[in-house]
Design an enzyme around this catalytic site. Structure first.
Site, PDB file in Angstrom:
ATOM      1  N   GLY A 126     -43.236   4.451 -59.654  1.00 60.63           N
ATOM      2  CA  GLY A 126     -44.799   3.808 -59.921  1.00 60.63           C
ATOM      3  C   GLY A 126     -45.509   5.428 -60.408  1.00 60.63           C
ATOM      4  N   SER A 137     -46.700   5.412 -63.578  1.00 62.21           N
ATOM      5  CA  SER A 137     -47.535   5.205 -64.830  1.00 62.21           C
ATOM      6  C   SER A 137     -49.074   5.322 -64.678  1.00 62.21           C
ATOM      7  CB  SER A 137     -47.516   3.825 -65.369  1.00 62.21           C
ATOM      8  OG  SER A 137     -47.365   2.799 -64.413  1.00 62.21           O
ATOM      9  N   ARG A 138     -49.425   5.356 -63.182  1.00 64.58           N
ATOM     10  CA  ARG A 138     -50.744   5.327 -63.009  1.00 64.58           C
ATOM     11  C   ARG A 138     -50.875   5.880 -61.755  1.00 64.58           C
ATOM     12  NH1 ARG A 138     -52.352   0.353 -61.560  1.00 64.58           N
ATOM     13  NH2 ARG A 138     -50.391  -0.887 -61.498  1.00 64.58           N
ATOM     14  N   VAL A 182     -38.949  -1.678 -58.100  1.00 70.14           N
ATOM     15  CA  VAL A 182     -38.140  -0.999 -57.104  1.00 70.14           C
ATOM     16  C   VAL A 182     -37.453  -1.787 -55.857  1.00 70.14           C
ATOM     17  CG1 VAL A 182     -39.645   1.093 -57.353  1.00 70.14           C
ATOM     18  CG2 VAL A 182     -40.294  -0.616 -55.613  1.00 70.14           C
ATOM     19  N   ASN A 228     -42.771   6.704 -54.718  1.00 65.67           N
ATOM     20  CA  ASN A 228     -44.267   6.533 -54.717  1.00 65.67           C
ATOM     21  C   ASN A 228     -44.839   5.062 -55.026  1.00 65.67           C
ATOM     22  OD1 ASN A 228     -47.202   7.345 -55.476  1.00 65.67           O
ATOM     23  ND2 ASN A 228     -46.423   6.339 -57.101  1.00 65.67           N
ATOM     24  N   SER A 268     -49.130   6.459 -45.909  1.00 65.99           N
ATOM     25  CA  SER A 268     -50.672   6.319 -46.120  1.00 65.99           C
ATOM     26  C   SER A 268     -51.224   6.548 -44.669  1.00 65.99           C
ATOM     27  CB  SER A 268     -50.938   4.938 -46.287  1.00 65.99           C
ATOM     28  OG  SER A 268     -52.372   4.640 -46.221  1.00 65.99           O
ATOM     29  N   TYR A 290     -49.480  -3.930 -44.631  1.00 68.03           N
ATOM     30  CA  TYR A 290     -49.417  -2.755 -45.378  1.00 68.03           C
ATOM     31  C   TYR A 290     -49.165  -1.475 -44.478  1.00 68.03           C
ATOM     32  CZ  TYR A 290     -51.236   0.903 -48.470  1.00 68.03           C
ATOM     33  OH  TYR A 290     -51.310   2.043 -49.217  1.00 68.03           O
ATOM     34  N   THR A 306     -45.792  -1.262 -43.340  1.00 68.53           N
ATOM     35  CA  THR A 306     -44.642  -0.899 -44.327  1.00 68.53           C
ATOM     36  C   THR A 306     -44.710   0.963 -44.499  1.00 68.53           C
ATOM     37  OG1 THR A 306     -46.255  -0.914 -46.214  1.00 68.53           O
ATOM     38  CG2 THR A 306     -44.871  -2.727 -45.731  1.00 68.53           C
ATOM     39  N   LYS A 307     -46.095   1.428 -44.272  1.00 66.24           N
ATOM     40  CA  LYS A 307     -46.281   2.825 -44.414  1.00 66.24           C
ATOM     41  C   LYS A 307     -45.625   3.601 -42.924  1.00 66.24           C
ATOM     42  CE  LYS A 307     -47.860   2.745 -48.571  1.00 66.24           C
ATOM     43  NZ  LYS A 307     -46.999   3.336 -49.691  1.00 66.24           N
TER      44      LYS A 307
END
Ligand code: NAP
Length: 249
Positions: A14, A16-17, A66, A92, A144, A157, A160-161
């Site tokens: 990840g 690209s941004r 991914v 990332n 996170s 979320y 997952t972190k």
């Protein structure tokens, strides 16, 4: 400080941004040869390569999801075949799909687990094979702050972190004898496309809980990643490094 990253081969997912892009640029500026992944935004990926090259670094973009174990392994094997090694993996790439528990859709849970947990697992497995041969490696997970604190509307979320912390600590124990470290960088509230979509009222409410009273910049997260990838961090493993302006301590 010389981080000793000259000639190191790195894969940033990840890139690209947002934070991943800042990480890719920072590692390349330190002399690493950086390949980063993206899934859809070709223009952003090319702009990131151009930014790395303009900074005098070496960078390339590779397209794969991914969450696709085979595609990730193939990308890593191709990278090692071309460059001869893989020293640094920065897991990332991640998505946030928010919603209250009662209304959370099964397909959203499946997608967020695939991208945020399965992806890092598959890639760490594929990368560690090559790092073990080289007897040197750095694995970074992008966590996170909500993995530690929890948050309303982010049960999936945050789970997952938190999972990435257990993953990194286990890898730290499993791979230590091969001189491979595994750590988590845990950002707070950082200005990227992911947070741009939040309503102003939510942003203002979040800022009241940040002692430094501002959002973080992707470059400030990237600096922490670069440090943990460096020789200077050779005795740090299984650590969760919070980059959050004091939001959680
Ligand atoms: P972002 O601006 O949304 O960028 C996400 C990047 O990941 C893009 O390069 C995107 O490329 C790529 N990506 C998304 N899904 C992918 C997939 N399945 N496979 C490969 N690449 C994928 O996100 P960000 O804010 O920089 O966040 C980066 C990481 O930091 C995430 O893990 C996020 O959870 C974490 N984080 C962010 C914040 C924050 O405040 N921003 C706070 C804490 C943690 P494409 O668009 O081309 O797919």
């Amino acid at each position: 400080m010389d981080l000793g990253l000259q000639g190191k081969i790195a894969l940033v997912t990840g890139g690209s941004r947002g934070i991943g892009r800042a990480v890719a640029v920072a590692l390349a500026k330190e002399g690493a040869d950086v390949t980063f992944s993206y899934t859809s935004n070709e223009a952003a990926a090319q702009a990131a390569v151009a930014e790395i090259e303009a900074a005098g670094g070496k960078g390339a973009a590779v397209r794969f999801d991914v969450g696709d174990a085979e595609a990730g392994k193939a990308a890593i094997d191709a990278l090692v075949k071309e460059k001869g090694a893989l020293h640094i993996l920065v897991n990332n790439a991640g998505v946030s799909i928010d919603g209250l528990l009662m209304r959370y859709k099964d397909e959203d849970l499946a997608r967020i687990l695939k991208t945020n947990v399965e992806g890092p697992f598959y890639l760490a497995r594929a990368a560690s094979r090559h790092m073990m041969k080289a007897k040197w490696g750095r694995i970074i997970m992008m966590g996170s702050v909500v993995g530690a604190t929890g948050n309303v509307g982010q049960t999936a979320y945050a789970s997952t972190k938190a999972a990435l912390e257990g993953m990194a600590k286990s890898l730290a124990r499993e791979l230590a004898s091969r001189n491979i470290t595994a750590n988590v960088v845990s950002p707070g509230f950082i200005g990227t496309d992911m947070t741009d979509v939040l309503p102003d009222a939510v942003k203002d409410a979040m800022l009241t809980g940040i002692p430094l009273a501002r959002m973080g910049r992707p470059e400030e997260v990237a600096a922490a990643v670069s440090f943990l990838c460096s020789e200077a961090a050779s005795y740090i493993t299984g650590h969760v490094l919070h980059v959050n302006g004091g939001m959680y301590m």
